[in-house]
Write a protein that holds these residues in place. Sequence first.
Motif, mmCIF file in Angstrom:
data_model
loop_
_atom_site.group_PDB
_atom_site.id
_atom_site.type_symbol
_atom_site.label_atom_id
_atom_site.label_comp_id
_atom_site.label_asym_id
_atom_site.label_seq_id
_atom_site.Cartn_x
_atom_site.Cartn_y
_atom_site.Cartn_z
ATOM 1 N N THR A 185 0.943 -1.425 -0.331
ATOM 2 C CA THR A 185 0.193 0.047 -0.104
ATOM 3 C C THR A 185 1.219 1.306 0.011
ATOM 4 O O THR A 185 1.682 0.927 0.829
ATOM 5 C CB THR A 185 -1.075 -0.369 1.229
ATOM 6 N N SER A 186 0.276 2.452 -0.770
ATOM 7 C CA SER A 186 1.306 3.511 -0.664
ATOM 8 C C SER A 186 0.002 4.531 -1.346
ATOM 9 O O SER A 186 -0.778 4.196 -1.815
ATOM 10 C CB SER A 186 2.235 3.546 -1.689
ATOM 11 N N GLU A 187 0.900 6.514 -0.726
ATOM 12 C CA GLU A 187 -0.125 6.749 -0.691
ATOM 13 C C GLU A 187 0.489 7.799 -1.136
ATOM 14 O O GLU A 187 1.773 8.033 0.062
ATOM 15 C CB GLU A 187 -1.002 6.873 -0.764
ATOM 16 N N MET A 188 0.574 9.516 -1.595
ATOM 17 C CA MET A 188 0.793 10.908 -1.414
ATOM 18 C C MET A 188 -0.314 11.893 -1.213
ATOM 19 O O MET A 188 -1.100 12.009 -1.416
ATOM 20 C CB MET A 188 1.345 10.885 -2.261
ATOM 21 N N ILE A 189 -0.157 12.437 -0.152
ATOM 22 C CA ILE A 189 -0.324 13.657 0.414
ATOM 23 C C ILE A 189 0.382 15.110 0.864
ATOM 24 O O ILE A 189 1.671 14.653 1.036
ATOM 25 C CB ILE A 189 -1.468 13.078 2.081
ATOM 26 N N GLY A 190 -1.061 15.799 0.643
ATOM 27 C CA GLY A 190 0.132 17.341 0.872
ATOM 28 C C GLY A 190 -0.621 17.485 2.354
ATOM 29 O O GLY A 190 -1.746 17.518 2.840
ATOM 30 N N VAL A 191 -0.297 18.124 3.105
ATOM 31 C CA VAL A 191 0.060 18.673 4.369
ATOM 32 C C VAL A 191 -0.441 20.368 4.682
ATOM 33 O O VAL A 191 -0.302 20.944 3.974
ATOM 34 C CB VAL A 191 1.698 18.841 5.207
ATOM 35 N N SER A 192 -1.489 20.526 5.442
ATOM 36 C CA SER A 192 -1.742 21.386 5.111
ATOM 37 C C SER A 192 -2.588 22.119 3.999
ATOM 38 O O SER A 192 -1.263 23.512 3.758
ATOM 39 C CB SER A 192 -1.161 22.526 6.341
ATOM 40 N N PRO A 193 -2.958 21.539 3.415
ATOM 41 C CA PRO A 193 -3.663 22.605 2.389
ATOM 42 C C PRO A 193 -3.961 24.192 2.118
ATOM 43 O O PRO A 193 -5.391 24.340 3.067
ATOM 44 C CB PRO A 193 -3.790 21.885 1.132
ATOM 45 N N LEU A 194 -3.657 24.662 1.202
ATOM 46 C CA LEU A 194 -4.343 26.533 1.161
ATOM 47 C C LEU A 194 -4.579 26.421 -0.707
ATOM 48 O O LEU A 194 -4.452 25.866 -1.393
ATOM 49 C CB LEU A 194 -3.302 26.989 1.336
ATOM 50 N N VAL A 195 -6.577 25.531 -1.087
ATOM 51 C CA VAL A 195 -6.478 25.653 -2.206
ATOM 52 C C VAL A 195 -6.586 27.321 -2.909
ATOM 53 O O VAL A 195 -6.940 27.967 -2.641
ATOM 54 C CB VAL A 195 -7.826 25.471 -2.743
#
Length: 396
Positions: A185-195
Amino acid sequence: MKDLYERLLAAASLRSADGAVRVAAEYEPVGGGGTPVFPPTVKLAATNAAGYLTEPRYVDGEQVEVVLLDQRQSQANRCETALLGAIGRGEVFIPHLALVTEAEGVPVRVTSLEAPHRSRDAYFRDAVHSDGQPFDATGPGAELRAASALDFGAYLRSVPSDLAYGVWDSHRKRRIQVKIPRAYTSEMIGVSPLVGVRAAGRFDQLNLPGETVEVTEAGWAPMEGGKPAKGAGKAKLSELGHGMIPPSEGLGGVSVKAVQRNATLSMAQLAALRFGDVSEEFAAAGRALVAAIALLGDRLAFAAPAIRLRSGCDLVLVSERREWVLRGKDGCPAVEPLEVATPQDAVALFEIAVDRARKAGLEWPDEPFVVHPNASLQQAIAKSYVVAGIGEAEGE
């Protein structure tokens, strides 16, 4: 590398203190920290409008909002694509299925490393062997169809990557369908996103008018009398790729504090794999081989200094930690370095795993099992390559 294999062999059958392999990596946008990156766009259930997938999580013990930059399914697909590339270059061979045909003079090839449902995809259900026999009636096809939780030997022989990335035989009627959970299992996230936002529009050099025209399979033409001819449709010229589209607000990506990738290889899931009435030596070697395939896919897909997830989401690798996760001590997690850093390391480990599995009795083919579409599927494939009429222009 032989010592590493022996450790993996024991771990994959839960005969040691090793419970998992973990990879933790940090990236930043190629433009530098804070530069917007573009997550996959989805239709949000709450608003029925386009947006990004966000959720609260704990990161370093703090509750923060994160945005999903690449989900588990997508990361597995990247590993499979990387494995297929290595097979194509002749660096390794992993048994797989290949559906081969031609449409409108264009060669068409779909493998079980690319199909949405892997070896259990409808592409293979609706395929035939060169002798006209339906795939499910061939030797490999029948064995895969008959597989169960007590015997996944057919998967190990014909499509071992399915055991690493998981599969569900949902396209065939069966009271108890085969479901194999993913071990990797693998995933990628962005922390504290500002859209962010951006303006999306279209500039027409000749400033063609944005009038409504009639559309037929033969093309488009101005409407006479303000109404389309019988049997014709209508559309604005801008919808057909001509004319101006005034700029309007659209999704502009996200700016994040950090980009993280977290991958795991579960020894508990590997240990749950059964291969029928075989020796323990065979079973252990089979599990270790699946583990080696998962590590190979990870290194081929993610060991490079940079990765492109999609347009507007090019990332540079900043740091990476590869480790064994052991049984904890005194209430604290225990980890040790995993010495598989490069694709070359992973290939060497994989080759040892294949050799050991063969010595234990595993049949390991040296070419894919090739099938062709049945008449109905061939017709559908051919139709998808035919250009008919004019489509609507996509937004910029």
